[in-house]
Design an enzyme around this catalytic site. Structure first.
Site, mmCIF file in Angstrom:
data_model
loop_
_atom_site.group_PDB
_atom_site.id
_atom_site.type_symbol
_atom_site.label_atom_id
_atom_site.label_comp_id
_atom_site.label_asym_id
_atom_site.label_seq_id
_atom_site.Cartn_x
_atom_site.Cartn_y
_atom_site.Cartn_z
ATOM 1 C CG HIS A 15 -1.698 -1.243 1.430
ATOM 2 N ND1 HIS A 15 -2.939 -1.488 0.855
ATOM 3 C CD2 HIS A 15 -1.381 -2.355 2.132
ATOM 4 C CE1 HIS A 15 -3.354 -2.699 1.220
ATOM 5 N NE2 HIS A 15 -2.413 -3.256 1.989
ATOM 6 C CB SER A 58 12.945 22.835 -15.007
ATOM 7 O OG SER A 58 12.227 24.038 -15.145
ATOM 8 C CE LYS A 116 11.335 19.621 -11.340
ATOM 9 N NZ LYS A 116 10.176 20.237 -11.953
ATOM 10 C CD GLU A 155 9.026 12.212 -15.672
ATOM 11 O OE1 GLU A 155 7.968 12.823 -15.472
ATOM 12 O OE2 GLU A 155 10.112 12.791 -15.849
#
Ligand code: ARG
Length: 464
Positions: free
Chosen positions: A154, A275, A281, A288
């Site tokens: 979980h 970024s 970043k 991804e």
């Protein structure tokens, strides 16, 4: 007289392009040429064409192969598909003999052959890349049999495990993917050639000879099925979709782990981007994208299942829609496997042992172990569970993790607990689970040795 002037010409062009598959099925040129050479050798062996014709055909086809490989081949506007393009060029090169090649054959069994050969080759190629990723994971796991991390259910901290143990879960998935691909290759490895349009041919052909020339294990049973069966492509798509699902789960974890919340891993710079506005970043783009590209692979599988579902026997033009999704899925998985193995082995990709261990010190991961230790000392389970709950409450009160409590703290709760302080250690907790497939270092080393043997065995039977 043309009613629509230029408009209707545009209409014809749109229709021709709509009808054609040459834009994508040129990827099958090697299979098409190999199939044609085998077919022509069979035709001469059976006395259906002459030796001179067969020699001219084979030479011509080899030349065409070179032209396509070298990028010199000129596709004509009337080439509807790769089969017609090659036959047109062959006839231009060698004349009459080129026109005899298509004896006892149809484009229906020809495309079934080409696509099968291609899919079998890709099944094996993807299996090889999967084996390489398994060996990359194996190499990393060897270094992390003592690297503690929180095992979760979980997405909540559950019990301490090692990074090696976590990676072994992915190795298990990938080894199944590998075997599925090779089983599909084996099932698909039968030649459909000789089915002709749908019903076989009156010519005295030798299907087994062609199958043997091309490395097939035999010939398909029934012509009607052979020209309209795309199960082999669907299996490849399913296997690809399943493997992408596994990679996507792993990449999702890499994305989470590389975040400031986890800090379990730093992904190498080559695989992250900054970024344009936030200089700090480090976006895990490659992970991804693997996760994201899983969508198009599922799409390919759903697409072809849907194309096939309503089709009467045998070949229908719908089936020309079978290729692009498969090509795309295979490229997507192939690239994803290569990039993921590269990313994991990159020098800049570093697992953060301290952060993973620190995470284990949040969430009282050894609570079960304390209860189990008390049970071993004769405390009834219900009572042991209750005592362990009290110990976690005490840890909360002190603002520390359960694993930090001292023997004196435990003795305050119950005199029997004092001597059980050893059970609170995270290492002890991990190493206590000695059951087969468990987290103990001993059990993990057994799992790793299974994987090591597996890697050796699949490398030694490496298919051509
Ligand atoms: N381009 C076709 C395909 O990809 C080849 C088979 C064509 N056969 C036919 N009868 N039109 O499916």
């Amino acid at each position: 007289m043309k009613l629509w002037g230029d408009g209707s010409e545009t209409g014809e062009a749109v229709l021709d392009a709509f009808n054609a598959s040459i834009g994508f099925d040129r990827a099958l040129f090697r299979e098409d040429i190999a199939g044609s050479i085998a077919h022509s050798r069979m035709l001469v062996k059976q006395g259906i064409i002459s030796g001179e014709d067969a020699a001219a055909i084979e030479n011509g086809l080899r030349q065409i192969e070179g032209e396509i490989e070298g990028g010199e081949f000129v596709f004509a506007s009337e080439d509807e598909d790769i089969h017609m393009a090659i036959e047109r060029r062959l006839t231009a090169l060698i004349g009459e003999a080129g026109k005899r090649l298509h004896t006892a054959r149809s484009r229906n069994d020809q495309v079934a052959l080409d696509f099968r050969l291609w899919c079998v080759r890709q099944d094996r190629h993807l299996a090889d890349l999967i084996a390489e990723l398994v060996s990359a994971l194996y190499g990393i796991a060897l270094k992390h049999t003592e690297t503690l991390m929180p095992g979760m259910t979980h997405l909540q901290h559950a019990q301490p495990i090692s990074l090696a143990y976590h990676l072994l879960a992915y190795m298990a998935m990938l080894m199944r993917d590998h075997s599925r691909l090779l089983e599909s290759a084996k099932r698909a490895n039968l030649s459909p050639l000789g089915s002709a349009a749908l019903a076989g041919t009156p010519h005295p052909i030798d299907r087994a000879f062609v199958a043997d020339e091309l490395g097939f294990d035999g010939v398909t049973l029934n012509g009607l099925d052979s020209v309209s069966d795309r199960d082999f492509a669907l299996e490849l798509l399913f296997n690809t979709a399943m493997a992408m699902m596994h990679l996507s789960r792993f990449c999702e974890e890499l994305v989470l782990w590389s975040s400031a919340e986890f800090r379990f891993v730093r992904i190498g710079d080559r695989f992250t981007t900054g970024s344009s506005i936030m200089p700090q970043k480090r976006n895990p783009d490659a992970a991804e994208l693997i996760r994201g590209k899983t969508g198009r692979v599922y799409g390919g599988l759903m697409g072809l299942l849907t194309v096939m579902k309503g089709m009467p026997l045998a070949y229908n033009k719908d089936m020309q829609e079978d290729k692009e999704g498969v090509f795309d899925a295979v490229k997507t998985l192939s690239d994803s496997l290569t990039i993921l193995a590269d990313m994991l082995q990159d020098e800049g990709t570093v697992f953060n042992r301290e952060a993973m261990r620190a995470a284990c010190e949040r969430g009282h991961l050894s609570a079960t172990d304390l209860a189990d230790a008390a049970v071993k000392k004769g405390v009834p389970f219900r009572e042991a569970h209750h005592l362990s709950r009290k110990a976690t409450a005490l840890a909360d009160q002190k603002g520390v993790d359960l694993s930090m409590l001292k023997a004196e703290d435990l003795a305050l709760i119950d005199p029997r607990l004092g001597e059980l302080v050893g059970a609170l250690s995270l290492e002890a907790s991990m190493n206590a689970r000695v059951s087969a497939g468990g987290t103990a270092k001993r059990a993990v080393l057994e799992q790793l040795s299974f994987v090591e043997n597996w890697i050796k065995s699949v490398c030694s039977i490496k298919p051509s």
